[in-house]
Write an enzyme that holds these catalytic residues in place. Structure first.
Site, mmCIF file in Angstrom:
data_model
loop_
_atom_site.group_PDB
_atom_site.id
_atom_site.type_symbol
_atom_site.label_atom_id
_atom_site.label_comp_id
_atom_site.label_asym_id
_atom_site.label_seq_id
_atom_site.Cartn_x
_atom_site.Cartn_y
_atom_site.Cartn_z
ATOM 1 C CE LYS A 22 -21.853 -22.062 -9.608
ATOM 2 N NZ LYS A 22 -20.883 -23.026 -10.172
ATOM 3 C CG ASN A 23 -20.969 -25.074 -6.940
ATOM 4 O OD1 ASN A 23 -21.404 -24.760 -8.148
ATOM 5 N ND2 ASN A 23 -19.640 -24.532 -6.474
ATOM 6 N NE ARG A 92 -14.443 -27.783 -15.687
ATOM 7 C CZ ARG A 92 -13.772 -28.532 -16.209
ATOM 8 N NH1 ARG A 92 -13.618 -28.326 -17.639
ATOM 9 N NH2 ARG A 92 -13.558 -29.750 -15.829
ATOM 10 C CB CYS A 116 -12.827 -23.317 -17.188
ATOM 11 S SG CYS A 116 -12.156 -23.645 -15.514
ATOM 12 N NE ARG A 121 -12.627 -26.626 -12.920
ATOM 13 C CZ ARG A 121 -13.888 -25.990 -12.411
ATOM 14 N NH1 ARG A 121 -14.050 -24.910 -13.217
ATOM 15 N NH2 ARG A 121 -14.891 -26.447 -11.931
ATOM 16 C CB VAL A 123 -13.026 -35.442 -15.919
ATOM 17 C CG1 VAL A 123 -13.712 -34.271 -15.817
ATOM 18 C CG2 VAL A 123 -12.906 -35.801 -17.394
ATOM 19 C CG ASP A 306 -15.958 -22.076 -5.147
ATOM 20 O OD1 ASP A 306 -16.926 -22.953 -5.264
ATOM 21 O OD2 ASP A 306 -14.886 -22.064 -5.753
ATOM 22 C CB ILE A 328 -8.404 -25.764 -4.958
ATOM 23 C CG1 ILE A 328 -8.577 -25.881 -3.496
ATOM 24 C CG2 ILE A 328 -9.489 -26.719 -5.672
ATOM 25 C CD1 ILE A 328 -8.439 -27.289 -2.958
ATOM 26 N NE ARG A 398 -21.088 -20.350 -15.626
ATOM 27 C CZ ARG A 398 -20.072 -21.429 -16.000
ATOM 28 N NH1 ARG A 398 -18.951 -20.982 -16.922
ATOM 29 N NH2 ARG A 398 -20.320 -22.714 -15.911
HETATM 30 C C1 EPZ Z 1 -16.493 -27.879 -7.906
HETATM 31 O O1 EPZ Z 1 -15.748 -28.181 -8.878
HETATM 32 C C2 EPZ Z 1 -17.259 -26.682 -7.960
HETATM 33 N N1 EPZ Z 1 -18.042 -26.628 -9.117
HETATM 34 C C3 EPZ Z 1 -16.315 -25.385 -7.780
HETATM 35 O O2 EPZ Z 1 -16.906 -24.124 -8.013
HETATM 36 C C4 EPZ Z 1 -15.332 -25.676 -6.738
HETATM 37 O O3 EPZ Z 1 -14.476 -24.428 -6.926
HETATM 38 C C5 EPZ Z 1 -14.598 -26.704 -6.689
HETATM 39 O O4 EPZ Z 1 -15.537 -27.925 -6.464
HETATM 40 C C6 EPZ Z 1 -13.572 -26.909 -5.383
HETATM 41 O O5 EPZ Z 1 -14.421 -26.954 -4.200
HETATM 42 C C7 EPZ Z 1 -19.181 -27.314 -8.844
HETATM 43 O O6 EPZ Z 1 -19.364 -27.948 -7.841
HETATM 44 C C8 EPZ Z 1 -20.290 -27.294 -10.013
HETATM 45 P P1 EPZ Z 1 -12.707 -30.611 -7.879
HETATM 46 P P2 EPZ Z 1 -14.763 -29.486 -9.353
HETATM 47 O O7 EPZ Z 1 -13.016 -31.941 -8.825
HETATM 48 O O8 EPZ Z 1 -15.815 -30.632 -9.100
HETATM 49 C C9 EPZ Z 1 -8.329 -31.434 -9.985
HETATM 50 C C10 EPZ Z 1 -17.684 -22.351 -8.523
HETATM 51 O O9 EPZ Z 1 -16.991 -21.378 -8.593
HETATM 52 N N2 EPZ Z 1 -9.094 -32.631 -10.394
HETATM 53 O O10 EPZ Z 1 -12.688 -30.774 -6.446
HETATM 54 O O11 EPZ Z 1 -14.501 -29.480 -10.588
HETATM 55 C C11 EPZ Z 1 -9.074 -30.059 -10.354
HETATM 56 O O12 EPZ Z 1 -8.220 -30.035 -11.417
HETATM 57 C C12 EPZ Z 1 -16.969 -23.392 -8.918
HETATM 58 O O13 EPZ Z 1 -18.703 -22.343 -8.160
HETATM 59 C C13 EPZ Z 1 -8.311 -33.628 -11.083
HETATM 60 O O14 EPZ Z 1 -7.178 -33.253 -11.177
HETATM 61 O O15 EPZ Z 1 -13.628 -29.584 -8.436
HETATM 62 C C14 EPZ Z 1 -8.990 -29.135 -9.244
HETATM 63 O O16 EPZ Z 1 -7.569 -28.571 -9.570
HETATM 64 C C15 EPZ Z 1 -15.511 -23.050 -9.582
HETATM 65 N N3 EPZ Z 1 -8.850 -34.499 -11.770
HETATM 66 C C16 EPZ Z 1 -9.051 -29.964 -8.169
HETATM 67 O O17 EPZ Z 1 -9.087 -31.193 -8.363
HETATM 68 C C17 EPZ Z 1 -10.249 -34.940 -11.675
HETATM 69 O O18 EPZ Z 1 -10.609 -35.976 -12.079
HETATM 70 C C18 EPZ Z 1 -10.444 -29.819 -7.719
HETATM 71 O O19 EPZ Z 1 -11.350 -30.088 -8.598
HETATM 72 C C19 EPZ Z 1 -10.977 -34.120 -10.802
HETATM 73 C C20 EPZ Z 1 -10.432 -33.081 -10.141
#
Ligand code: EPZ
Length: 419
Positions: A22-23, A92, A116, A121, A123, A306, A328, A398
């Site tokens: 998926k990811n 998201r 969420c 989360r 960006v 995850d 995380i 999902r």
């Molecule tokens: C990806 O989410 C995955 N989703 C998530 O999988 C996974 O848990 C996560 O990576 C960590 O491995 C997809 O790939 C679609 P991050 P993402 O940006 O990209 C903070 C699932 O169950 N952060 O590495 O959102 C954020 O708040 C899903 O399949 C900022 O602060 O993960 C979080 O605490 C859930 N500012 C941490 O970093 C930002 O601009 C990790 O976020 C971006 C992120």
């Protein structure tokens, strides 16, 4: 809404084949907007988030079709720049449109993804890094409005190895002018797959899978045929399902090369796992009692967040105590309360969960709160005596392709019912 009804206590026996990631598929599908010609992707799983992504691509002007050869995406030259809120709020990861749209059109309007269940989360790292490449953002009416001339290569160092941030910047930089350097980049296998796909289309990316990625911008990309990597989290979930039922499962199409942390932790618990020589097959055999252990979630190649919820279910039935530290996301323990309804003995203190283990779980009605929490409740239901009913399983749909079918075929007593 659907629910799952599980009669627990039956050891799983047989073979399960893992679907595409998926990811992995999600960013690769969105990156097709960088390529005007038709791309064919094999191994794209049939999941709600993938349907949402395809719908989003269509709203943005792409032709998307699932054919016997795979998912075809043709972005053409008629791309629109605005991704609507009603769709972004359901997924998201729509924020990953920013990179491709800015790279192709010089403008993008994407609804600011709300929070969420598992955390706020933000960006911010996506936006601040794209600004270094010349993009300008204005947030108004709940939308991120981005504009730029042709993006310029930049030297970017992430405060945190953000998966989505790394993916957005990879997609933004492949058509940018000059070289982009991403330091402290995320190393997840899905990022390696996105970069490998883009290189198959003519991009010039090096270092994917390490924390230092270098991208030389090119003037255009061409079509290719590509197979998405298998889903390491789905694979890990089924390994845990075999372990929690003390069953015997062969998992095929398993991306073993991307699962060291999960497999080592399962073996540390005493799970009897034989990793196949061909790196795509693994076998779990009954190994008797499993022991509670300590797990801390980390960015890849550390233990994946995850898989955290699934391990909490596993530790609920293991002998002895276990501890899980979630580093995380700030709110990713909602499955704990539901597991306790099944008899698990868990104490939460800040970002740490203490699981007492050694408990026979008994069936009850529980509520899914997010994707991986749902998987955790399925695992617990498979082990619990009696009947477990899991409501709101749209969360599960999902990210898991035909989960109840795959589990039924290996002896689970599980069925889907309308609420
Ligand atoms: C990806 O989410 C995955 N989703 C998530 O999988 C996974 O848990 C996560 O990576 C960590 O491995 C997809 O790939 C679609 P991050 P993402 O940006 O990209 C903070 C699932 O169950 N952060 O590495 O959102 C954020 O708040 C899903 O399949 C900022 O602060 O993960 C979080 O605490 C859930 N500012 C941490 O970093 C930002 O601009 C990790 O976020 C971006 C992120």
């Amino acid at each position: 809404m659907d629910k799952l009804v599980i009669e627990g206590g039956y050891p799983l026996q047989g073979e399960i084949t893992v679907s595409g990631s998926k990811n992995g598929a999600l960013p690769i599908l969105l990156s097709c907007m960088l390529i005007p010609e038709e791309v064919t992707l094999a191994g794209v799983p049939e999941l709600r988030d993938i349907q949402t992504t395809c719908h989003l691509l269509q709203l943005l002007g792409c032709h998307v079709e699932r054919t016997p050869e795979g998912m075809t995406v043709r972005a053409g030259n008629g791309l629109q720049h605005a991704a609507p809120y009603d769709l972004v709020r359901t997924m998201r990861a729509s924020v990953l449109c920013l990179g491709p749209l800015l790279a192709r059109l010089g403008r993008a309007k994407v609804a600011l993804p709300g929070g969420c269940a598992i955390g706020s989360r933000p960006v911010d790292l996506h936006l601040s890094s794209l600004e270094k490449m010349g993009a300008r953002f204005e947030i108004s009416g709940g939308d991120i409005n981005g504009r730029c001339e042709r993006l310029r290569g930049a030297h970017i160092s992430f405060d945190f190895p953000t998966v989505g941030g790394t993916e957005n910047l990879l997609m933004a930089s492949v058509l940018a002018e000059g070289e982009t350097i991403l330091e402290n980049a995320a190393r997840e296998p899905e990022i390696q797959d996105l970069a490998d796909f883009l290189n198959s289309c003519g991009a010039k990316i090096q270092g994917q899978g390490t924390s230092l990625i270098k991208i030389q911008g090119v003037s255009s990309l061409h079509a290719c045929r590509y197979t998405v990597l298998p889903d390491r989290i789905e694979a890990g979930t089924y390994l845990a399902a075999a372990a929690i039922t003390n069953g015997s499962l062969t998992i095929r199409n398993c991306p073993l090369w991307a699962m060291d942390a999960v497999i080592f932790k399962l073996q540390e618990m005493g799970v009897n796992i034989e990793a196949g020589q061909d790196k795509t097959r693994t076998v779990v055999k009954p190994g008797g009692d499993i022991q509670g252990i300590d797990v801390t979630t980390q960015p890849y190649p550390g233990f994946p967040t995850d898989m955290q919820a699934q391990f909490m279910a596993l530790m609920s039935v293991a002998q002895g105590a276990g501890m899980i530290k979630e580093t995380i996301f700030e709110n990713r323990f909602m499955h704990a309360q539901e597991l306790m309804r099944l008899g698990a003995r868990i104490k939460i203190s800040g970002n740490t969960a203490f699981i007492r283990g050694g408990q026979e779980l008994t069936g009850a009605t529980v509520m899914a709160s997010d994707l991986r929490a749902s998987a955790s409740l399925v695992l617990a239901g498979l082990a619990a005596g009696g009947t477990t009913t899991i409501r709101r399983i749209y969360h599960l749909d999902r990210g898991y392709e035909n989960m109840e079918d795959k589990l039924s075929r290996v002896g689970a007593r599980i069925r889907r019912e309308k609420e």
